[in-house]
Design an enzyme around this catalytic site. Structure first.
Site, PDB file in Angstrom:
ATOM      1  N   CYS A  78       0.834  -1.205   0.000  1.00  0.00           N
ATOM      2  CA  CYS A  78       0.000   0.000   0.000  1.00  0.00           C
ATOM      3  C   CYS A  78       0.877   1.266   0.000  1.00  0.00           C
ATOM      4  O   CYS A  78       1.554   1.519  -0.983  1.00  0.00           O
ATOM      5  CB  CYS A  78      -0.986  -0.061   1.156  1.00  0.00           C
ATOM      6  SG  CYS A  78      -2.451   0.921   0.852  1.00  0.00           S
ATOM      7  N   ARG A 106      -2.078   7.290  -6.176  1.00  0.00           N
ATOM      8  CA  ARG A 106      -2.519   7.234  -4.774  1.00  0.00           C
ATOM      9  C   ARG A 106      -4.033   7.371  -4.673  1.00  0.00           C
ATOM     10  O   ARG A 106      -4.658   8.002  -5.532  1.00  0.00           O
ATOM     11  CB  ARG A 106      -1.885   8.367  -3.963  1.00  0.00           C
ATOM     12  CG  ARG A 106      -0.365   8.292  -3.882  1.00  0.00           C
ATOM     13  CD  ARG A 106       0.187   9.461  -3.066  1.00  0.00           C
ATOM     14  NE  ARG A 106      -0.353   9.465  -1.729  1.00  0.00           N
ATOM     15  CZ  ARG A 106      -0.650  10.561  -1.042  1.00  0.00           C
ATOM     16  NH1 ARG A 106      -0.473  11.753  -1.572  1.00  0.00           N
ATOM     17  NH2 ARG A 106      -1.137  10.478   0.173  1.00  0.00           N
ATOM     18  N   ILE A 135      -7.291  -0.582   1.534  1.00  0.00           N
ATOM     19  CA  ILE A 135      -7.647   0.537   2.418  1.00  0.00           C
ATOM     20  C   ILE A 135      -7.084   1.827   1.810  1.00  0.00           C
ATOM     21  O   ILE A 135      -5.870   2.032   1.786  1.00  0.00           O
ATOM     22  CB  ILE A 135      -7.069   0.326   3.838  1.00  0.00           C
ATOM     23  CG1 ILE A 135      -7.562  -1.008   4.418  1.00  0.00           C
ATOM     24  CG2 ILE A 135      -7.462   1.485   4.743  1.00  0.00           C
ATOM     25  CD1 ILE A 135      -6.864  -1.420   5.710  1.00  0.00           C
ATOM     26  N   ARG A 136      -7.952   2.658   1.329  1.00  0.00           N
ATOM     27  CA  ARG A 136      -7.531   3.888   0.621  1.00  0.00           C
ATOM     28  C   ARG A 136      -6.306   3.573  -0.261  1.00  0.00           C
ATOM     29  O   ARG A 136      -5.261   4.211  -0.186  1.00  0.00           O
ATOM     30  CB  ARG A 136      -7.232   5.021   1.617  1.00  0.00           C
ATOM     31  CG  ARG A 136      -8.487   5.527   2.321  1.00  0.00           C
ATOM     32  CD  ARG A 136      -8.220   6.748   3.177  1.00  0.00           C
ATOM     33  NE  ARG A 136      -7.156   6.509   4.129  1.00  0.00           N
ATOM     34  CZ  ARG A 136      -5.967   7.089   4.099  1.00  0.00           C
ATOM     35  NH1 ARG A 136      -5.679   7.983   3.169  1.00  0.00           N
ATOM     36  NH2 ARG A 136      -5.062   6.805   4.996  1.00  0.00           N
ATOM     37  N   HIS A 171      -3.259  -5.271   1.573  1.00  0.00           N
ATOM     38  CA  HIS A 171      -2.595  -5.502   2.869  1.00  0.00           C
ATOM     39  C   HIS A 171      -2.593  -6.983   3.252  1.00  0.00           C
ATOM     40  O   HIS A 171      -3.429  -7.417   4.055  1.00  0.00           O
ATOM     41  CB  HIS A 171      -3.351  -4.751   3.974  1.00  0.00           C
ATOM     42  CG  HIS A 171      -3.177  -3.269   3.951  1.00  0.00           C
ATOM     43  ND1 HIS A 171      -2.228  -2.619   4.701  1.00  0.00           N
ATOM     44  CD2 HIS A 171      -3.841  -2.318   3.267  1.00  0.00           C
ATOM     45  CE1 HIS A 171      -2.307  -1.315   4.485  1.00  0.00           C
ATOM     46  NE2 HIS A 171      -3.284  -1.108   3.618  1.00  0.00           N
ATOM     47  N   GLU A 173      -0.801  -8.402   5.324  1.00  0.00           N
ATOM     48  CA  GLU A 173      -0.508  -8.540   6.772  1.00  0.00           C
ATOM     49  C   GLU A 173      -1.789  -8.436   7.609  1.00  0.00           C
ATOM     50  O   GLU A 173      -1.761  -8.719   8.796  1.00  0.00           O
ATOM     51  CB  GLU A 173       0.535  -7.494   7.210  1.00  0.00           C
ATOM     52  CG  GLU A 173       0.043  -6.073   7.438  1.00  0.00           C
ATOM     53  CD  GLU A 173      -0.282  -5.302   6.145  1.00  0.00           C
ATOM     54  OE1 GLU A 173      -0.180  -5.889   5.053  1.00  0.00           O
ATOM     55  OE2 GLU A 173      -0.654  -4.122   6.246  1.00  0.00           O
TER      56      GLU A 173
HETATM   57  N1  GLN Z   1      -3.707   6.413   0.940  1.00  0.00           N
HETATM   58  C1  GLN Z   1      -2.451   6.124   1.540  1.00  0.00           C
HETATM   59  C2  GLN Z   1      -1.312   6.891   0.881  1.00  0.00           C
HETATM   60  O1  GLN Z   1      -1.480   7.471  -0.126  1.00  0.00           O
HETATM   61  C3  GLN Z   1      -2.130   4.636   1.509  1.00  0.00           C
HETATM   62  C4  GLN Z   1      -3.120   3.883   2.363  1.00  0.00           C
HETATM   63  C5  GLN Z   1      -2.564   2.648   3.004  1.00  0.00           C
HETATM   64  O2  GLN Z   1      -1.349   2.436   3.071  1.00  0.00           O
HETATM   65  N2  GLN Z   1      -3.452   1.859   3.547  1.00  0.00           N
HETATM   66  O3  GLN Z   1      -0.233   6.893   1.391  1.00  0.00           O
END
Ligand code: GLN
Length: 192
Positions: A78, A106, A135-136, A171, A173
């Protein structure tokens, strides 16, 4: 085998716990000298703007770049994947390490679907689908060198490998499935 996990910010404890479950010696890395003792490095998810700022402040960025040039395997999840990229579409606030020849975007999945789960087909891990936790998350717009490891159903690239470097938008993990970490450990051991 000793694996360091960058512990500037983000989900580093979860990586350490999963690695320890696999009976691997894993520990947080905050100081450049802690990088000298490791066989592989993980850069966790979190906030890439903070991770990049803190890694520069702790004098970790230059040392990681140098060790990676000498062959250190690095796995980024991520925000960690964003750190590995050499091209970020909207990356003015992030100073990536530029180890992988990939272009990433991103926060690529928009607000409503900020976070989601998706079963992924990852041939390198076997037939059983891998639980992708996003997650985002960023996505990979282009893999300029190396190979695509995983895509979403619509073709979006979400994991890639280039030699000893591994990157995932999701993720591993945060799941009970250790196969992605095992895959990285095989790279570290030169058995992939
Ligand atoms: N949105 C985050 C970023 O741009 C990454 C999100 C994450 O690592 N879960 O850094």
């Amino acid at each position: 085998m000793r694996i360091g996990v960058i512990a500037a910010q983000g989900a580093f404890v979860e990586h350490i716990n999963l690695l320890r479950r696999l009976e691997v010696e894993a520990f947080p890395v905050r100081l450049p000298r802690e990088l000298e003792k490791i066989d592989g490095l993980i850069i966790p998810g979190g906030e890439s703007t903070s991770i990049s700022q803190l890694m520069a402040e702790y004098c970790l960025s230059e040392r990681v770049r140098a060790l990676a040039r000498e062959g250190l395997p690095v796995f980024g999840t991520c925000a960690g994947m964003i750190m590995l990229a050499n091209d970020i579409s909207d990356g003015e606030k992030v100073e990536p390490l530029g180890l992988m020849n990939i272009k990433v975007r991103r926060n690529a999945f928009g607000r409503q679907v900020d976070s989601f789960e998706s079963d992924l087909t990852i041939p390198a891990l076997g037939e059983k689908p891998f639980p992708g936790v996003f997650i985002r998350a960023p996505l990979i717009e282009q893999v300029k060198s190396g190979e695509v490891l995983a895509r979403l159903g619509d073709g979006t690239i979400v994991a890639a490998r280039q030699g000893q470097f591994l990157a995932s938008s999701f993720h591993p993990e945060l799941t009970d499935d250790p196969r992605f970490h095992r895959f990285f450990l095989d790279i570290v051991e030169g058995c992939d």
